[in-house]
Design an enzyme around this catalytic site. Structure first.
Site, PDB file in Angstrom:
ATOM      1  N   CYS A 160      13.865 -11.717  -7.253  1.00 28.52           N
ATOM      2  CA  CYS A 160      13.902 -13.130  -6.881  1.00 28.52           C
ATOM      3  C   CYS A 160      12.969 -13.411  -5.713  1.00 28.52           C
ATOM      4  CB  CYS A 160      15.335 -13.509  -6.544  1.00 28.52           C
ATOM      5  SG  CYS A 160      16.396 -13.172  -7.947  1.00 28.52           S
ATOM      6  N   ARG A 205       2.404  -2.431  -3.983  1.00 30.77           N
ATOM      7  CA  ARG A 205       1.035  -2.679  -3.504  1.00 30.77           C
ATOM      8  C   ARG A 205       0.491  -4.060  -3.873  1.00 30.77           C
ATOM      9  NH1 ARG A 205      -2.968  -0.168  -4.889  1.00 30.77           N
ATOM     10  NH2 ARG A 205      -3.990  -0.115  -2.886  1.00 30.77           N
ATOM     11  N   TYR A 253       1.102   5.688  -2.737  1.00 30.11           N
ATOM     12  CA  TYR A 253       1.667   4.509  -2.078  1.00 30.11           C
ATOM     13  C   TYR A 253       2.386   3.595  -3.066  1.00 30.11           C
ATOM     14  CZ  TYR A 253      -1.429   6.368   1.459  1.00 30.11           C
ATOM     15  OH  TYR A 253      -2.058   7.221   2.333  1.00 30.11           O
ATOM     16  N   TYR A 272      -0.521  -6.008  -0.563  1.00 31.35           N
ATOM     17  CA  TYR A 272      -1.945  -6.115  -0.211  1.00 31.35           C
ATOM     18  C   TYR A 272      -2.739  -6.933  -1.228  1.00 31.35           C
ATOM     19  CZ  TYR A 272      -0.693  -1.447   1.787  1.00 31.35           C
ATOM     20  OH  TYR A 272      -0.100  -0.385   2.406  1.00 31.35           O
ATOM     21  N   ARG A 276      -4.520   9.322  -0.912  1.00 32.96           N
ATOM     22  CA  ARG A 276      -4.833   8.519  -2.088  1.00 32.96           C
ATOM     23  C   ARG A 276      -5.849   9.183  -3.015  1.00 32.96           C
ATOM     24  NH1 ARG A 276      -4.473   2.944  -1.826  1.00 32.96           N
ATOM     25  NH2 ARG A 276      -4.627   3.100   0.436  1.00 32.96           N
TER      26      ARG A 276
HETATM   27  C1  LIG Z   1      -2.203   7.546   5.712  1.00 32.39           C
HETATM   28  C2  LIG Z   1      -2.942   8.583   6.472  1.00 32.39           C
HETATM   29  C3  LIG Z   1      -3.778   9.483   5.803  1.00 32.39           C
HETATM   30  C4  LIG Z   1      -4.063   9.410   4.331  1.00 32.39           C
HETATM   31  O1  LIG Z   1      -4.861   8.320   4.021  1.00 32.39           O
HETATM   32  P1  LIG Z   1      -5.484   8.180   2.533  1.00 32.39           P
HETATM   33  O2  LIG Z   1      -6.235   6.902   2.602  1.00 32.39           O
HETATM   34  O3  LIG Z   1      -4.351   8.133   1.593  1.00 32.39           O
HETATM   35  O4  LIG Z   1      -6.370   9.344   2.322  1.00 32.39           O
HETATM   36  C5  LIG Z   1      -4.364  10.487   6.559  1.00 32.39           C
HETATM   37  N1  LIG Z   1      -4.158  10.588   7.889  1.00 32.39           N
HETATM   38  C6  LIG Z   1      -3.367   9.711   8.564  1.00 32.39           C
HETATM   39  C7  LIG Z   1      -3.188   9.879  10.028  1.00 32.39           C
HETATM   40  C8  LIG Z   1      -2.745   8.689   7.882  1.00 32.39           C
HETATM   41  O5  LIG Z   1      -1.976   7.829   8.551  1.00 32.39           O
END
Ligand SMILES: *Cc1c(COP(=O)(O)O)cnc(C)c1O
Length: 424
Positions: free
Chosen positions: A343, A313, A372, A317, A277
């Site tokens: 819908c 998202r 995401y 969430y 992210r």
């Molecule tokens: C999803 C995930 C990440 C990345 O997470 P971010 O919050 O997008 O940085 C890194 N390592 C693992 C094991 C993950 O499942």
């Protein structure tokens, strides 16, 4: 910092107006900024330039192969959670020997594929999986690089759906069990190379303290393991560093880096990070066109051609995404829910949002749509998924074509004997 913003009344991605992209590529359309991707990747890299490290971009955040190639060409590694993601990495020119494989449910075929490509290591999340990796590596006559993912039981202070490092979460193994497993594997699982300790505590983390707690615990664990004769060479701190969607004020990667370096001083490991992210989140927007507006007695609605299947998202969430008019017409003067055509009452992109009066045909930019969003999109309601484009300077490139009706039914079969007709 990202390279989206207004020039006069018009909203731009780098040097290209979003209006032009929408006109030429259609809507809804995801727009990524190459310069922002590169800048964010470099910010992460340079936070650790003084020590041995590997930045393994977390593919699931945004898995478009052009995005992956951007990082591969900057020397980045990858964090994958499925064989499909490894296939994408290889297709994008990524280096398997800089790739780590996470996830609680890797199937035998996935482990085999990963070992055959020569990935750096598998992050094992359970005792059963550790034995499966050993068995498959033995069959392939290979040594499998392995880290055990420990669950350090720290609260990442984030949304419960994206916390992963608490005892009640399904991820990793608890510290005491991890020690027993390392010792057992050293004696009994001869096809494993126990090279790392892995830990990923959650996502959209906006404070340093959960990372500090996790670093202290993993550092202590490495000390214990080395006393047991296990030569730990890698510490993987996972991803999780948050971004600004609204008013969050997450630490800059350089501040995160300073804290990591402070907590790992003298530890003599190669650090691995799995940011997702933080690198791609604010490097993308979703441009969508208003179809209708509607006034209820209680609420106003802006109905757009983007929906929860494109950007899940908010529905999933309750997340906030800023929304900006692509052409500024006037001051904010309506409060409306921005919703899609699906819908489901849960199909919304924003609730109670102040926006300038918009009319059918106007364009909106949904911000922070790089992570995401497309990677979580679906075809629900038989909606072809949007196109994705990458802007670089004053040019833009389609990096994924808009899906067609034919794409929707690809793979579906109407067996003749299931539907016998006249003459069969
Ligand atoms: C999803 C995930 C990440 C990345 O997470 P971010 O919050 O997008 O940085 C890194 N390592 C693992 C094991 C993950 O499942």
């Amino acid at each position: 910092m990202h390279f989206f913003g207004y020039k006069g009344k018009k909203f731009y991605a780098e040097g290209v107006s979003v209006e032009r992209i929408a006109k030429e590529a259609g809507t809804p359309v995801f727009i990524y900024s190459h310069r922002t991707l590169a800048r964010h990747f470099k910010a992460f890299e340079s936070a650790f330039k003084k020590v041995p490290h590997l930045v393994c971009y977390s593919v699931k955040a945004n898995s478009n192969t052009a995005v992956l190639k951007t990082f591969a060409s900057m020397g980045g590694g990858f964090d994958i959670v499925s064989a499909g993601e490894l296939f994408r990495v290889i297709r994008a020119g990524g280096d398997p020997s800089k790739t780590v494989f996470s996830g609680v449910g890797k199937r035998d075929e996935e482990i085999e594929y990963a070992l055959k490509t020569g990935i750096l290591m598998l992050n094992s999340e359970s005792p059963q999986e550790l034995r499966a990796i050993d068995r498959i590596a033995g069959r392939l006559k290979k040594k499998a690089g392995v880290a055990i993912r420990v669950n350090p039981d720290v609260d990442p202070l984030t949304h419960p759906y994206i916390s992963t490092g608490l005892k009640e979460n399904k991820f990793g193994v608890e510290t005491e069990e991890a020690v027993r497993e390392y010792v057992y594997a050293k004696e009994g699982l001869e096809n494993l190379d126990l090279i790392g300790v892995d830990c990923h505590i959650g996502s959209q983390i906006t404070e340093l303290s959960p990372f500090t707690d996790a670093l202290k615990k993993t550092r202590a664990l490495i000390g214990v393991l080395r006393k047991e004769g296990i030569a730990v060479r890698y510490l993987n701190m996972g991803g999780g560093l948050g971004i600004t969607y609204r008013e969050e004020n997450p630490p800059h990667p350089s501040a995160y880096g300073e804290e990591v370096l402070r907590q790992t001083r003298g530890l003599d490991v190669t650090l691995i990070f799995e940011p997702g992210r933080n690198i791609v989140g604010n490097a993308g927007v979703l441009a969508t066109r208003v179809i209708y507006t509607k006034k209820g007695s209680r609420k106003n609605f802006i109905i757009t051609d983007a929906a929860m299947n494109d950007l899940p998202r908010p529905s999933l969430y309750g997340s906030y995404h800023a929304i900006k008019p692509v052409v500024v017409s006037g001051p904010a003067d309506v409060v409306a829910d921005v919703v899609g055509p699906i819908c489901e009452s849960g199909d919304f992109l924003a609730k109670g949002r102040e926006l300038p009066a918009v009319k059918p045909g106007d364009l909106l930019a949904i911000m922070s749509a790089g992570a995401y969003c497309f990677s979580m999109s679906s075809n629900y309601n038989s909606r072809p998924r949007p196109a994705e484009v990458m802007v670089k300077g004053s040019e833009f490139f389609v990096i994924r074509k808009r899906e067609t009706m034919e794409d929707l039914v690809r793979g579906e079969v109407l067996p003749r004997r299931l539907f016998p007709g006249k003459g069969d």
